[in-house]
Motif scaffolding. Structure first.
Motif, mmCIF file in Angstrom:
data_model
loop_
_atom_site.group_PDB
_atom_site.id
_atom_site.type_symbol
_atom_site.label_atom_id
_atom_site.label_comp_id
_atom_site.label_asym_id
_atom_site.label_seq_id
_atom_site.Cartn_x
_atom_site.Cartn_y
_atom_site.Cartn_z
ATOM 1 N N GLU A 1 10.983 2.414 -4.576
ATOM 2 C CA GLU A 1 9.777 1.899 -4.911
ATOM 3 C C GLU A 1 9.008 1.243 -3.784
ATOM 4 O O GLU A 1 7.839 1.428 -3.776
ATOM 5 N N ASN B 1 14.645 0.950 -7.262
ATOM 6 C CA ASN B 1 13.785 -0.431 -6.568
ATOM 7 C C ASN B 1 13.446 -0.289 -5.191
ATOM 8 O O ASN B 1 12.346 -0.593 -4.767
ATOM 9 N N LYS C 1 11.795 9.605 -6.660
ATOM 10 C CA LYS C 1 11.876 8.365 -7.327
ATOM 11 C C LYS C 1 12.326 8.379 -8.704
ATOM 12 O O LYS C 1 12.408 7.629 -9.608
#
Lengths: 384, 251
Positions: free
Chosen positions: A30, A27, A5
């Motif tokens: 995530e 995103n 990430k």
């Protein structure tokens, strides 16, 4: 295996567009879902989608990492392979960086061997694509390869993929294909409703969206909106209608389409990988054997690696008629043997079976041939 | 009514003044480092009030006062057909590219091919080798008279130059090397031209077309009759002027 990430500092000086792509990828990650990088439309997206993963195209679109790639790869190799490898090696591509697994396929010798080298610094699974689509064994081999891909993903992400899940993703992908098809069929309108550049932006942009339901809704809305405005009178000037075919050229398609549209033509149909080639046919949802259904659909893609490659000519013929095409432009990447050789058959088909003018141009990922492309396209369109 | 056609090529810039029937004036200047200035100089020299001006060639976008730009492919086709209306194809070997153009019955362009990726099939190749041999291109026919060509096997102009250096070191004569280069350019161009269904009488244009030994070699390699015209170098400019005149008459 952990899911990556982090934002490496190297992305900081990226262009805005790429940063947007990067942010979208970040995103997505995530949400703790994997990302699978692919190089080709032969990769059955239904399999990774079944575990909630996103698939993203890693085919590079600029020559910026070719120099880095040439440290390992021969110079006289197709720019798509060099550039893609270079982006992976230098970690300059956010999508490559965030891919937990890269799925390659043996559509050509260059990629086949390049993936071996890429496997040194990235988890890579290579699907062995059979290239005689008419043979019964091709179907069996490809079906087996699809099951192997499923098993690899199950093992890497420690999940089980059920046939029910695949049925569901087949249905989602079919709906996405229908939405894309309805969109690019706007190209049938004569006079045109939108430019070829706009069609390209949508086709290309949709490959960087990770939530299929959103993509389907956006596409459907967009198509409806264009149709509404067309009925209300928003039409473009009639110009010679061009069909674009040839190599996968991703972002470089821009310079070709620009050369066509700046010089008096309008692109109404894209037959290449990013266009209709892999979108047109749906997966048969009535087939109870999901792997069988997937194998059947994907082997029908009219890629020049196939021999004989009947599917390509069927689609070309149909599109020339249905989209009222005036002429065909083919782009071939340097050192792409199968497409380069097939130009002779395509020219013969277009000139003699369809009685339309045809031109092929050899290009690469640089911008150095824009002047030459312009002269060729202008002369070709003057001829129409 | 007059029209002006200006062809901005990589080596020379050509211009003609046309009255709808014949070419009444023509100018040629070296393009040099400033193609815009070369075009302006020609425009000033040919200037007539209300003349319709069409530009073509690499620098075609540079002349601000021009009425229209047309590519060199279309202009070459029109210009060559103006000089000889019996032709069905054109082979042009220019300073930095070569092209093959097929015409239909009405002398419109039916198909074309352009080679601009490789110097070995262009006039530049011969120019480089003649510089190496310290001979003038203008006396080419006399220079190679009676010589038979040595085989040059390199596929690339740069490598061929070093091949020529080693041939000369083996005491192969200059004229024999020059003929070898001509045969190499001709073979390459003929193979390139045969990618299109070329037939009938072929017009040969570009700077090399004026040299008889080159035209003969080309004819042999191609197996077709080749013709040229003393104004062949002006074919692009003539085509531009003809297109301009037609455009003006239609208005």
């Amino acid at each position: 295996m952990t899911i990556r990430k982090d934002l490496p500092s190297i992305f900081d000086d990226f262009s805005e567009a790429r940063r947007n792509g990067f942010m979208a990828a970040k995103n997505f990650k995530e949400t703790d879902r994997p990302m699978i990088g692919t190089f080709c439309t032969f990769m059955p997206q239904e399999i990774p989608l079944a575990i909630g993963a996103a698939t993203v195209s890693l085919c590079a679109t600029s020559d910026e990492t070719i120099e880095a790639a040439e440290k390992d790869l021969p110079r006289n190799l197709c720019p798509l392979i060099k550039s893609s490898y270079g982006f992976g090696k230098t970690d300059k591509c956010p999508f490559f960086y965030f891919s937990d697994l890269v799925v390659g396929e043996t559509t050509c010798d260059g990629k086949r061997k390049m993936f071996e080298m890429m496997g040194e610094f990235k988890p890579v699974h290579v699907m062995q694509l059979p290239q005689g689509p008419d043979q019964q064994h091709a179907h069996l081999v490809w079906k087996d390869e699809i099951i192997l891909l499923k098993e690899t993903i199950e093992k890497q992400f420690n999940v089980t993929i059920t046939e029910e899940q695949i049925k569901e993703t087949i249905s989602i992908k079919n709906r996405e294909r229908k939405a894309l098809k309805e969109f690019y069929e706007l190209g049938k309108l004569n006079p045109p409703a939108i430019s070829g550049m706009d069609i390209l932006k949508v086709l290309y942009g949709s490959t960087f969206k990770f939530e299929k339901e959103d993509t389907i809704n956006e596409l459907t809305e967009l198509t409806a909106r264009v149709k509404e405005e067309y009925v209300a009178g928003k039409k473009l000037e009639s110009k010679p209608r061009i069909l674009v075919t040839g190599c996968p050229i991703g972002g470089v398609t821009d310079k070709l389409v620009k050369a066509i549209e700046d010089n008096g033509g309008v692109v109404v149909f894209y037959e290449n990988c990013m266009g209709a080639k892999a979108i047109e046919d749906l997966v048969d949802e009535s087939n109870e054997d999901v792997y069988d259904a997937l194998a059947e659909k994907y082997l029908k893609i009219g890629c020049s690696c196939m021999s004989p490659n009947k599917a390509r000519f069927e689609m070309l013929g149909r599109a020339i008629d249905e989209f009222q095409v005036d002429a065909v432009v083919e782009a071939v990447l340097q050192a792409c043997h199968t497409y380069a050789i097939e130009t002779a058959t395509v020219k013969d088909f277009v000139n003699n079976k369809k009685n339309k003018p045809y031109i092929s141009v050899e290009t690469d990922y640089s911008t150095s041939d824009i002047g030459q492309l312009n002269t060729r396209m202008a002369a070709f369109i003057e001829m129409l | 009514m007059y029209s002006i056609g200006i062809d901005s090529g990589s080596a020379t810039t050509k211009g003609v003044l046309y009255d709808g029937e014949k070419i009444i004036d023509k100018v040629i200047v070296p393009t040099g480092a400033n193609p815009r200035r070369a075009m302006e100089a020609i425009y000033d020299k040919l200037y007539r009030e209300n003349a319709y001006t069409v530009t073509t060639g690499y620098g075609r976008a540079l002349l601000k006062v021009a009425d229209k730009q047309v590519t060199e492919i279309t202009c070459h086709g029109k210009g060559a057909a103006f000089l000889d209306n019996q032709i069905s194809a054109i082979i042009d070997i220019g300073g930095q590219d070569s092209k093959v153009i097929l015409l239909d019955r009405d002398k419109n362009i039916k198909d074309f091919l352009m080679n601009d990726k490789c110097a070995a099939g262009t006039g530049r190749f011969l120019e480089v080798i003649m510089r190496l041999l310290q001979e003038d291109l203008c006396d080419f026919d006399d220079y190679v008279s009676g010589a038979s060509g040595t085989k040059i096997s390199s596929m690339c102009a740069v490598f061929a130059e070093s091949e020529v250096v080693s041939l000369l070191a083996q005491d192969v004569s200059g004229p024999s090397v020059a003929m070898g280069i001509i045969e190499s350019i001709s073979q390459r161009t003929a193979n390139f031209a045969k990618k299109l269904p070329i037939d009938g009488k072929v017009f040969f244009s570009g700077g090399l077309a004026q040299i008889e030994s080159i035209r003969k070699t080309m004819e042999k390699e191609l197996g077709l009759e080749m013709t040229t015209h003393e104004d062949a170098q002006f074919a692009g400019a003539i085509g531009a002027a003809v297109i301009g005149y037609q455009h003006m008459s239609r208005k």
